[in-house]
Design an enzyme around this catalytic site. Structure first.
Site, short mmCIF file in Angstrom:
data_model
loop_
_atom_site.label_atom_id
_atom_site.label_comp_id
_atom_site.label_asym_id
_atom_site.label_seq_id
_atom_site.Cartn_x
_atom_site.Cartn_y
_atom_site.Cartn_z
N SER A 12 1.07 -1.17 -0.03
CA SER A 12 -0.21 -0.03 -0.39
C SER A 12 0.36 0.82 -0.22
O SER A 12 0.32 1.99 -0.03
CB SER A 12 -0.96 0.14 0.94
OG SER A 12 -0.73 0.47 2.09
N MET A 14 2.94 4.39 1.11
CA MET A 14 3.23 4.74 3.01
C MET A 14 2.51 4.82 3.02
O MET A 14 1.57 5.86 3.18
CB MET A 14 4.27 5.96 2.98
CG MET A 14 5.47 5.26 2.63
SD MET A 14 6.07 4.26 4.42
CE MET A 14 6.64 5.49 5.13
N HIS A 15 1.24 4.49 3.25
CA HIS A 15 -0.22 4.78 3.94
C HIS A 15 0.09 3.97 5.54
O HIS A 15 0.57 3.77 5.88
CB HIS A 15 -1.38 3.98 3.07
CG HIS A 15 -1.45 4.28 2.17
ND1 HIS A 15 -2.20 6.09 1.68
CD2 HIS A 15 -0.58 4.43 0.47
CE1 HIS A 15 -1.24 6.29 0.39
NE2 HIS A 15 -1.11 5.44 -0.42
N ALA A 16 -0.76 4.23 5.75
CA ALA A 16 -1.82 3.89 7.37
C ALA A 16 -0.65 3.35 8.75
O ALA A 16 -0.21 3.68 8.81
CB ALA A 16 -3.32 3.43 7.48
N ALA A 19 3.23 3.63 7.35
CA ALA A 19 3.58 4.72 8.68
C ALA A 19 4.23 4.80 9.68
O ALA A 19 4.69 5.01 9.98
CB ALA A 19 2.64 5.75 7.27
#
Length: 92
Positions: A12, A14-16, A19
């Site tokens: 995905s 650098m998403h939730a 990150a």
């Protein structure tokens, strides 16, 4: 100033979740870490310990980013963070 490049491995980008994992690790390092897309000016680097900054970076799987840090422990911190980025954190 030491710097390293890394290729984002998380499906995905650098998403939730990735990150959050990266920001926590960067925040625990003994030095301040910045992150930027490869080719971006050093002045555009963002705080590596900020989830919001990491998500606004817009790094997708396969993108190359540059990590920078300065001070005692910078090399070890950067090496550890590169390993983290080059791991699919969505699968962890």
């Amino acid at each position: 100033m030491p710097e390293r490049t890394a290729i984002i491995a998380s499906r995905s980008g650098m998403h939730a979740r990735p990150a959050a994992i990266f920001a926590e690790a960067a925040g625990e390092s003994p030095v301040e870490v910045t992150i930027a897309m490869a080719g971006a000016p050093a002045d555009d680097a963002l705080d590596g310990a900020s989830i919001l900054s990491l998500m606004t970076l817009g790094a997708a799987k396969g993108d190359v980013v540059v990590l920078r840090a300065e001070g005692d422990g910078a090399d070890a911190a950067l090496d550890s963070l590169v390993t983290l980025l080059e791991t699919d954190l969505d699968a962890v």
